[in-house]
Scaffold this active site. Structure first.
Site, short mmCIF file in Angstrom:
data_model
loop_
_atom_site.label_atom_id
_atom_site.label_comp_id
_atom_site.label_asym_id
_atom_site.label_seq_id
_atom_site.Cartn_x
_atom_site.Cartn_y
_atom_site.Cartn_z
N GLU A 96 -9.79 5.84 -1.62
CA GLU A 96 -9.13 6.75 -0.67
C GLU A 96 -7.62 6.74 -0.86
O GLU A 96 -7.06 5.87 -1.53
CB GLU A 96 -9.47 6.33 0.76
CG GLU A 96 -9.03 4.92 1.08
CD GLU A 96 -8.61 4.76 2.53
OE1 GLU A 96 -7.75 5.54 2.99
OE2 GLU A 96 -9.13 3.84 3.18
N LYS B 37 -11.16 -2.34 10.66
CA LYS B 37 -9.85 -2.97 10.83
C LYS B 37 -9.77 -3.83 12.10
O LYS B 37 -10.31 -3.46 13.13
CB LYS B 37 -8.77 -1.89 10.82
CG LYS B 37 -8.47 -1.47 9.37
CD LYS B 37 -7.35 -0.48 9.26
CE LYS B 37 -7.79 0.87 9.72
NZ LYS B 37 -8.76 1.51 8.83
#
Ligand code: PSU
Ligand code: MN
Length: 299
Positions: A26, A158
């Site tokens: 990404e 995350k």
């Protein structure tokens, strides 16, 4: 054959056509997740790690409105340095294309474009998920995982997120979550883990589970989560102190929506004197290596 609305680098197109291993990467972590010059260095190191395993890297972004799978060295540098690059989740792709923008792709947008190019494995740092203290800020990464058959190799979601809630949402969406040599969901760059996931021992086992999911009509993707290397992981105590402070700063500055994740990541790097940044870099490259190993087994 890939769709006519996207550009696929010749090397990537040939590898996909020949059934050779390809790993998507990404670009949001390059444009918005890591500071210069660590962003470009990490992007290059990830591509090199994939090549070292004998696979072909395909970094994905939207350039001047063109979804591009497999950036050149110059294009990679442009995404890493240019001002005003959009952060595009899947919802933003159409606007980026029609309005001819430069946009870095998040996990959700990268999955969609990887799929359009015939790529089945994708490496990143950590997926998005349910933010803490917000019922509605839930990353489009989770809905994309529910519907797009790409295996996302990461270190969990995350650490800034509500991880147990994120894991529950993935279960609701029937997204297989695999722990790489662990039976718990890793917590990104923080030491520790939450919940319970299916353990796989090897790239071959991970590939076999993903292949079975697709074969049985699972429809969507899967997550392969590898813990952050212990030597660089941040202790939960130190991390939580820094996160509390970063969250107070975000509220004080009125940061919300798509800006929240980049803001917290960069504030955390400052508050931990660069420790989160070092850990983030290491785990991203580590995940790229594992993704390439899995891509080789998926053939
Ligand atoms: N992993 C990293 N750094 C990042 C991201 C992932 O190590 O910056 C990005 C990914 O692109 C992910 C996005 O899709 O953060 C999630 O953003 P949000 O919480 O706004 O959905
Ligand atoms: Mn969000």
């Amino acid at each position: 054959m890939d769709a006519n609305w996207l550009v696929v680098a010749d090397e990537v197109r040939a590898a996909v056509a020949d059934g050779r291993p390809v790993v998507a990467l990404e670009s949001t972590l390059i444009a918005h997740g890591l500071p210069w010059p660590a962003n470009l260095e990490t992007a290059r190191e990830s591509e090199a790690a994939i090549r070292e395993q004998g696979a072909v890297p395909a970094t994905i972004a939207v350039l001047g409105g063109v979804p591009t799978v497999g950036l050149t060295a110059a294009q990679l540098e442009e995404i890493a340095t240019r001002e005003g690059v959009w952060k595009a989740s899947r919802r933003d792709l159409a606007a980026a294309v029609a309005l001819k923008k430069h946009a870095a792709t998040t996990v959700s947008a990268t999955m969609a474009l990887a799929r359009a190019a015939g790529i089945r494995v994708f490496a990143t740092g950590g997926i998005g998920g349910a933010h803490r203290e917000s019922d509605f800020d839930i990353s489009a990464d989770l809905t994309e995982l529910a519907r797009t058959p790409v295996l996302v190799v990461c270190s969990g979601a995350k650490s800034i997120l509500d991880l147990p809630r994120t894991l529950e949402i993935l279960e609701t969406y029937a997204v297989p979550v695999l722990g790489y040599q662990t039976e718990q969901f890793p917590t990104f760059y923080t030491a520790g883990a939450v919940g319970a996931v299916a353990r796989v021992e090897s790239p071959a086992e991970a590939a076999a589970v993903f292949a079975a999911h697709v074969r049985m009509g699972g429809g969507g993707g899967a997550v392969l989560a590898q813990p952050c290397p212990e030597a660089v992981a941040i202790s939960a105590e130190e991390f939580n102190l820094a996160l509390n402070e970063a969250e107070i700063d975000a509220t004080a500055e009125g940061i919300a929506g798509p800006q929240l994740t980049p803001f917290l990541l960069s504030r955390l790097a400052e508050l931990t004197q660069g420790k989160t940044l070092a850990a983030n870099r290491t785990l991203i490259v580590n995940n790229a290596t594992l993704a390439a190993q899995v891509a080789k087994e998926l053939l």
